[in-house]
Design a protein around this motif. Structure first.
Motif, PDB file in Angstrom:
ATOM      1  N   CYS A 133      51.265  39.488  31.766  1.00 20.10           N
ATOM      2  CA  CYS A 133      49.810  39.721  31.782  1.00 20.10           C
ATOM      3  C   CYS A 133      49.515  41.136  32.243  1.00 20.10           C
ATOM      4  O   CYS A 133      50.362  41.828  32.818  1.00 20.10           O
ATOM      5  CB  CYS A 133      49.123  38.750  32.748  1.00 20.10           C
TER       6      CYS A 133
ATOM      7  N   GLN B 173      46.394  42.871  34.688  1.00 20.17           N
ATOM      8  CA  GLN B 173      45.327  42.429  35.579  1.00 20.17           C
ATOM      9  C   GLN B 173      44.730  43.610  36.324  1.00 20.17           C
ATOM     10  O   GLN B 173      45.323  44.685  36.419  1.00 20.17           O
ATOM     11  CB  GLN B 173      45.830  41.378  36.568  1.00 20.17           C
TER      12      GLN B 173
ATOM     13  N   ARG C  83      42.447  38.856  34.572  1.00 22.91           N
ATOM     14  CA  ARG C  83      43.813  38.858  34.048  1.00 22.91           C
ATOM     15  C   ARG C  83      43.786  38.481  32.564  1.00 22.91           C
ATOM     16  O   ARG C  83      43.145  37.507  32.180  1.00 22.91           O
ATOM     17  CB  ARG C  83      44.651  37.859  34.835  1.00 22.91           C
TER      18      ARG C  83
END
Length: 232
Positions: free
Chosen positions: A148, A150, A226
């Motif tokens: 991810c 974020q 995120r």
């Protein structure tokens, strides 16, 4: 007196990112989750009921330390922050066209000692104390979010688009693209999360709420944003 375990402090990379976007690989975690749809600002709506369930379960497990029985492996801890996965409503990852048409999964992380047996025990306690809540709407899931990007957003929720746009520019510059796809339904998503703890095929815009909007000035609210990513 021992200090209660605080997930935010122990896992700062997950809960306290910088205001500058960064990449992260999010490991498996256990959550109590509720799927639903509709405007989260609707008074006494489905979202408000979901929060009642999530906090009811979470504090029931935490306060087991005060009762005659504690789960195996129990330790005292601070209840982790509320989190949400969002899609629908014309949401393109940055802007929301219609909050009334939103879909969401709201969830709160649980210590790993919260097994299906502990969850069933907590459901009985919540149902007895708060019969107005439908405990069947809550699920215990194992969510591995995987790769991810974020960032920390500071300020009102409605100002998030500018922060998301900056994160999107970072994602592109780092050689990645968003790996977001809408699920068929919230329950289908929970089924996928519950399967085996691996990264699900469908991943979503994710927010973690570090401030309480009832007690915090809008300009001081902190929200982790995120987005799942994959190499371009």
């Amino acid at each position: 007196m021992a200090t209660a375990f605080d997930f935010k402090k122990e896992y700062r990379d997950l809960y306290l990112p910088k205001a500058k976007p960064a990449l992260i690989d999010v490991p498996p975690m256990t959550f109590i989750a509720v799927a639903g749809a509709g405007n989260p600002n609707e008074e006494n709506g489905a979202y408000a009921e979901a929060l009642g369930l999530l906090y009811g379960f979470s504090f029931t497990v935490k306060m087991a330390k005060m009762g005659p029985w504690q789960p195996e492996g129990y330790f005292d801890y601070v209840v982790p922050p509320l989190e949400g996965l969002w899609w629908g409503g014309g949401f393109d990852g940055v802007h929301i066209a219609n909050k009334d048409a939103l879909n969401w999964v709201s969830m709160i992380r649980q210590p790993d000692f919260v097994t299906p047996e502990v969850f069933a025990w907590a459901a009985e306690q919540v149902e007895a104390k708060k019969p107005e809540l439908n405990v069947s709407h809550a699920r215990l899931v194992r969510f591995t979010e995987g790769p991810c990007a974020q960032v920390m957003h500071v300020g009102p929720y409605d100002d998030e688009p500018a922060t998301i746009e900056a994160m999107e520019a970072f994602i592109a510059a780092s050689g990645h693209v968003d790996d977001i796809a809408d699920p068929a339904s919230g329950e289908a998503l929970l089924d996928a999360l519950d399967a085996d703890g691996t990264v699900p095929a469908v991943r979503l815009h994710h927010e973690i709420y570090l401030g309480d909007p009832r007690r915090t000035k809008p300009e001081n609210l902190k929200t982790v944003i995120r987005h799942p990513v994959r190499p371009a």
